[in-house]
Motif scaffolding. Structure first.
Motif, PDB file in Angstrom:
ATOM      1  N   PHE A  70      -3.044  -6.458   4.829  1.00 27.19           N
ATOM      2  CA  PHE A  70      -1.706  -7.026   4.988  1.00 27.19           C
ATOM      3  C   PHE A  70      -0.703  -6.465   3.986  1.00 27.19           C
ATOM      4  O   PHE A  70       0.481  -6.789   4.069  1.00 27.19           O
ATOM      5  CB  PHE A  70      -1.763  -8.551   4.870  1.00 27.19           C
ATOM      6  CG  PHE A  70      -2.036  -9.242   6.179  1.00 27.19           C
ATOM      7  CD1 PHE A  70      -1.076 -10.035   6.777  1.00 27.19           C
ATOM      8  CD2 PHE A  70      -3.261  -9.103   6.814  1.00 27.19           C
ATOM      9  CE1 PHE A  70      -1.323 -10.665   7.978  1.00 27.19           C
ATOM     10  CE2 PHE A  70      -3.530  -9.730   8.013  1.00 27.19           C
ATOM     11  CZ  PHE A  70      -2.545 -10.517   8.609  1.00 27.19           C
ATOM     12  N   SER A  71      -1.161  -5.664   3.028  1.00 27.27           N
ATOM     13  CA  SER A  71      -0.277  -5.003   2.078  1.00 27.27           C
ATOM     14  C   SER A  71       0.709  -6.008   1.482  1.00 27.27           C
ATOM     15  O   SER A  71       0.316  -7.057   0.995  1.00 27.27           O
ATOM     16  CB  SER A  71       0.432  -3.832   2.755  1.00 27.27           C
ATOM     17  OG  SER A  71       1.192  -3.086   1.832  1.00 27.27           O
TER      18      SER A  71
ATOM     19  N   ASP B  84      -7.140 -11.108  -0.823  1.00 24.08           N
ATOM     20  CA  ASP B  84      -6.930 -10.983   0.628  1.00 24.08           C
ATOM     21  C   ASP B  84      -8.202 -11.277   1.417  1.00 24.08           C
ATOM     22  O   ASP B  84      -8.227 -11.151   2.631  1.00 24.08           O
ATOM     23  CB  ASP B  84      -6.371  -9.607   1.000  1.00 24.08           C
ATOM     24  CG  ASP B  84      -7.350  -8.462   0.809  1.00 24.08           C
ATOM     25  OD1 ASP B  84      -8.498  -8.714   0.376  1.00 24.08           O
ATOM     26  OD2 ASP B  84      -6.979  -7.306   1.094  1.00 24.08           O
ATOM     27  N   ASP B  85      -9.281 -11.701   0.731  1.00 26.74           N
ATOM     28  CA  ASP B  85     -10.535 -12.033   1.402  1.00 26.74           C
ATOM     29  C   ASP B  85     -10.678 -13.531   1.667  1.00 26.74           C
ATOM     30  O   ASP B  85     -11.635 -13.945   2.326  1.00 26.74           O
ATOM     31  CB  ASP B  85     -11.734 -11.567   0.563  1.00 26.74           C
ATOM     32  CG  ASP B  85     -11.874 -10.051   0.550  1.00 26.74           C
ATOM     33  OD1 ASP B  85     -11.675  -9.436   1.616  1.00 26.74           O
ATOM     34  OD2 ASP B  85     -12.160  -9.488  -0.523  1.00 26.74           O
TER      35      ASP B  85
ATOM     36  N   THR C  55      -4.381   1.953  -1.464  1.00 20.81           N
ATOM     37  CA  THR C  55      -3.416   1.188  -2.247  1.00 20.81           C
ATOM     38  C   THR C  55      -2.283   0.673  -1.376  1.00 20.81           C
ATOM     39  O   THR C  55      -1.819  -0.457  -1.539  1.00 20.81           O
ATOM     40  CB  THR C  55      -2.834   2.079  -3.367  1.00 20.81           C
ATOM     41  OG1 THR C  55      -3.898   2.508  -4.222  1.00 20.81           O
ATOM     42  CG2 THR C  55      -1.800   1.342  -4.186  1.00 20.81           C
ATOM     43  N   HIS C  56      -1.824   1.503  -0.435  1.00 18.47           N
ATOM     44  CA  HIS C  56      -0.644   1.152   0.358  1.00 18.47           C
ATOM     45  C   HIS C  56      -0.949   0.157   1.467  1.00 18.47           C
ATOM     46  O   HIS C  56      -0.041  -0.507   1.981  1.00 18.47           O
ATOM     47  CB  HIS C  56      -0.028   2.422   0.958  1.00 18.47           C
ATOM     48  CG  HIS C  56       0.466   3.382  -0.072  1.00 18.47           C
ATOM     49  ND1 HIS C  56       1.518   3.103  -0.892  1.00 18.47           N
ATOM     50  CD2 HIS C  56       0.027   4.627  -0.417  1.00 18.47           C
ATOM     51  CE1 HIS C  56       1.731   4.124  -1.704  1.00 18.47           C
ATOM     52  NE2 HIS C  56       0.835   5.060  -1.440  1.00 18.47           N
ATOM     53  N   TYR C  57      -2.204   0.052   1.865  1.00 19.34           N
ATOM     54  CA  TYR C  57      -2.588  -0.873   2.933  1.00 19.34           C
ATOM     55  C   TYR C  57      -3.096  -2.211   2.389  1.00 19.34           C
ATOM     56  O   TYR C  57      -3.124  -3.206   3.108  1.00 19.34           O
ATOM     57  CB  TYR C  57      -3.705  -0.260   3.790  1.00 19.34           C
ATOM     58  CG  TYR C  57      -3.341   1.032   4.473  1.00 19.34           C
ATOM     59  CD1 TYR C  57      -2.403   1.061   5.501  1.00 19.34           C
ATOM     60  CD2 TYR C  57      -3.942   2.229   4.106  1.00 19.34           C
ATOM     61  CE1 TYR C  57      -2.083   2.247   6.139  1.00 19.34           C
ATOM     62  CE2 TYR C  57      -3.624   3.420   4.736  1.00 19.34           C
ATOM     63  CZ  TYR C  57      -2.692   3.421   5.751  1.00 19.34           C
ATOM     64  OH  TYR C  57      -2.375   4.598   6.373  1.00 19.34           O
ATOM     65  N   SER C  58      -3.484  -2.240   1.158  1.00 21.43           N
ATOM     66  CA  SER C  58      -4.286  -3.315   0.601  1.00 21.43           C
ATOM     67  C   SER C  58      -3.522  -4.608   0.362  1.00 21.43           C
ATOM     68  O   SER C  58      -2.516  -4.629  -0.356  1.00 21.43           O
ATOM     69  CB  SER C  58      -4.897  -2.842  -0.729  1.00 21.43           C
ATOM     70  OG  SER C  58      -5.420  -3.917  -1.456  1.00 21.43           O
TER      71      SER C  58
ATOM     72  N   VAL D 271      -0.827  -8.503  -3.680  1.00 20.92           N
ATOM     73  CA  VAL D 271      -0.727  -9.589  -4.658  1.00 20.92           C
ATOM     74  C   VAL D 271      -0.215  -9.062  -5.995  1.00 20.92           C
ATOM     75  O   VAL D 271       0.715  -9.624  -6.600  1.00 20.92           O
ATOM     76  CB  VAL D 271      -2.100 -10.263  -4.840  1.00 20.92           C
ATOM     77  CG1 VAL D 271      -2.090 -11.204  -6.042  1.00 20.92           C
ATOM     78  CG2 VAL D 271      -2.495 -11.013  -3.581  1.00 20.92           C
ATOM     79  N   ALA D 272      -0.830  -7.977  -6.489  1.00 18.82           N
ATOM     80  CA  ALA D 272      -0.421  -7.417  -7.771  1.00 18.82           C
ATOM     81  C   ALA D 272       1.007  -6.882  -7.723  1.00 18.82           C
ATOM     82  O   ALA D 272       1.773  -7.039  -8.680  1.00 18.82           O
ATOM     83  CB  ALA D 272      -1.393  -6.309  -8.189  1.00 18.82           C
ATOM     84  N   MET D 273       1.380  -6.260  -6.611  1.00 21.45           N
ATOM     85  CA  MET D 273       2.744  -5.746  -6.476  1.00 21.45           C
ATOM     86  C   MET D 273       3.758  -6.885  -6.488  1.00 21.45           C
ATOM     87  O   MET D 273       4.824  -6.786  -7.104  1.00 21.45           O
ATOM     88  CB  MET D 273       2.862  -4.928  -5.192  1.00 21.45           C
ATOM     89  CG  MET D 273       1.972  -3.714  -5.124  1.00 21.45           C
ATOM     90  SD  MET D 273       2.508  -2.357  -6.172  1.00 21.45           S
ATOM     91  CE  MET D 273       3.646  -1.529  -5.069  1.00 21.45           C
TER      92      MET D 273
END
Length: 258
Positions: free
Chosen positions: A46-47, A13-14, A109-112, A117-119
């Motif tokens: 952006f979660s 996300d960077d 975790t919930h905001y990331s 991506v991993a989810m």
């Protein structure tokens, strides 16, 4: 791309130019063929958001032996969706996210977007791992992470992960680590999240900032404690957010007739 080698999809996300993702590419490129699809600029926070109302653009930024780097104008999750649909020649063996510039432990975790991506990879039934370093500096030093990243990737490629489970891996800011801890997500709260200011043209505007507070500072089995103590925190994270204990407790509600 060599079909006999594992296929690794990487995003973050960077942005595709960040030092973190380029460090990750270098650490794993000899472990398989690598396709990178990452945002064209920073998309932190952006979660699991995806773009439902705007078209997206893909751009091939670089290609070398065994590595392709693409950028996308959308969110981190958009990058994964587009890569799986339009770029990857087959289903990847592994999805990696990061290395993020900043901590993604506890409720982060919930905001990331890194975890987004991993989810997303996990929801596509692909073993997925998110890596983050507790350092927001754009020139952060990622060298101490190398051997741990490679060991985790090697094990996940060999052993896989349970369906519906991904890994959230956070590194403390240190030149060396005391080891790894397998731990749970800490309970914590963000406060003082809004800074209000007055614009010279006569209207108010707001910055979302905040400070984090651990709500269980004495707990010894959390990611926060592991990081504080100098360990790499590995938190298995489930897609299924059902609270089964409460579900069973509420079963008698099914007998209510109104």
């Amino acid at each position: 791309m060599n079909e006999k080698r594992p296929l690794i999809l990487i995003s973050n996300d960077d942005g595709y130019e960040s030092l973190g993702i380029n460090s990750l590419i270098e650490y794993v490129r000899d472990m398989g063929d690598v396709i990178v699809c990452a945002p064209d600029a920073a998309r932190s926070g952006f979660s699991c958001a995806f773009s439902a109302t705007e078209p997206l653009l893909l751009t091939l930024r670089a290609e070398s032996d065994g590595v392709q780097i693409w950028s996308c104008t959308g969110t981190p999750v958009d990058c994964v969706k587009l890569a799986l649909s339009e770029i990857c020649p087959r289903k990847p063996d592994l999805v990696l996210s990061g290395i993020n510039h900043g901590d993604n432990g506890s409720v982060n975790t919930h905001y990331s977007g890194t975890m987004g991506v991993a989810m997303e990879g996990c929801m596509k039934y692909i073993p997925s791992v998110a890596f983050s370093l507790c350092d927001h500096n754009p020139r952060a030093c990622f060298k101490p992470l190398r051997n741990y990243v490679r060991e985790i990737v090697k094990r996940v490629l060999a052993e896989g992960l349970p369906m519906g489970v991904c890994l959230n891996v956070n590194f403390p800011l240190a030149t060396e680590f005391r080891g790894m801890k397998i731990c749970r997500m800490a309970h914590g709260t963000w406060g003082n999240e809004v800074v209000k200011a007055r614009h010279p043209r006569g209207y108010d505007y707001y910055w979302l900032v905040g400070s984090y507070t651990s709500d269980e500072p004495q707990a010894t089995d959390t990611d926060n404690r592991a990081l504080t103590d100098g360990y790499v925190a590995v938190t298995p994270t489930r897609i299924d957010v059902t609270d089964y204990e409460t579900m069973n407790r509420l079963k008698d509600w099914e007998n209510i007739i109104l």
